[in-house]
Write a protein that holds these residues in place. Sequence first.
Motif, PDB file in Angstrom:
ATOM      1  N   GLN A   1     137.225  98.072  96.054  1.00 20.67           N
ATOM      2  CA  GLN A   1     137.969  98.031  97.362  1.00 20.67           C
ATOM      3  C   GLN A   1     138.561  99.351  97.680  1.00 20.67           C
TER       4      GLN A   1
ATOM      5  N   ASP B   1     138.018 101.647 100.967  1.00 20.59           N
ATOM      6  CA  ASP B   1     138.850 101.929 101.845  1.00 20.59           C
ATOM      7  C   ASP B   1     139.073 103.489 101.925  1.00 20.59           C
ATOM      8  N   GLN B   2     138.622 104.388 100.979  1.00 16.78           N
ATOM      9  CA  GLN B   2     138.347 105.583 101.056  1.00 16.78           C
ATOM     10  C   GLN B   2     137.456 105.939 102.047  1.00 16.78           C
TER      11      GLN B   2
ATOM     12  N   LYS C   1     138.593 105.509 105.595  1.00 21.51           N
ATOM     13  CA  LYS C   1     139.565 106.278 106.082  1.00 21.51           C
ATOM     14  C   LYS C   1     138.900 107.824 106.527  1.00 21.51           C
TER      15      LYS C   1
ATOM     16  N   SER D   1     144.362  98.252 104.927  1.00 20.84           N
ATOM     17  CA  SER D   1     143.066  97.961 104.870  1.00 20.84           C
ATOM     18  C   SER D   1     142.590  96.576 105.340  1.00 20.84           C
ATOM     19  N   PRO D   2     141.874  96.137 106.282  1.00 22.98           N
ATOM     20  CA  PRO D   2     140.656  97.440 106.751  1.00 22.98           C
ATOM     21  C   PRO D   2     141.206  97.669 108.143  1.00 22.98           C
TER      22      PRO D   2
ATOM     23  N   TYR E   1     142.928 100.162 109.805  1.00 27.80           N
ATOM     24  CA  TYR E   1     143.407 101.732 109.735  1.00 27.80           C
ATOM     25  C   TYR E   1     143.176 101.974 111.177  1.00 27.80           C
TER      26      TYR E   1
END
Length: 208
Positions: A43, A47-48, A51, A95-96, A98
């Motif tokens: 995860q 997430d990275q 973003k 997340s998710p 953003y």
Amino acid sequence: MGILRKGVFDGFEGKTGPLVGRKVNGKSVISAAQHKTTKPRIQAQIDQQLKFALVTNFLKRFKRLIAVGFANVKHRNAFNAAVKYNFRNIIRGVSPDYSIDYSKLVYSRGCLAGAYSPSVTVGSDKLIISWLPHAQSQLNQHSDKASFLVYCPDKQLTVILERAVNRAALQFELELPVGLMGLPLHVYMSFVSINGKEVSNSMYLGIF
């Protein structure tokens, strides 16, 4: 990974079998070929990537300003430097889901003085951006040029005016495209020296 100085592989470039050869600083370098992984992404990696995509796609709107505002960052492309800086500061939410914190956007970083006590007045079809006079210094010249940015999230529309007026003018009337008045508008400004070599930090003036 091995650096090949002599031998039958010296100068080898490209991929052959499990090996990849290339030149690095004039030296022949060989390394193992990368293999696609069948492991599911964790995860944190997802997430990275979310973003990073969010920040890069947002900042692409301001590439003209970033090219000047981050030009002095050493050992890094201006746009990449802006992504790195904003990535650490501009993202909000979990997340998710953003999103961008528009008040944290920075498109310029430098040592010039910013606007002294800036303010924004909303007109019928324009924004009147004002600032107060301040003593001249090496990093605060009357000849410094002011640039302005207005971003409308509702229409995903950007208005950019580069080097629009001298610092000494103390005011600029920014005419808006039809249809923007009455919508939330995020306003920013910055300065660049007359020779283009020095810039100020960009300033967030608020939402209007």
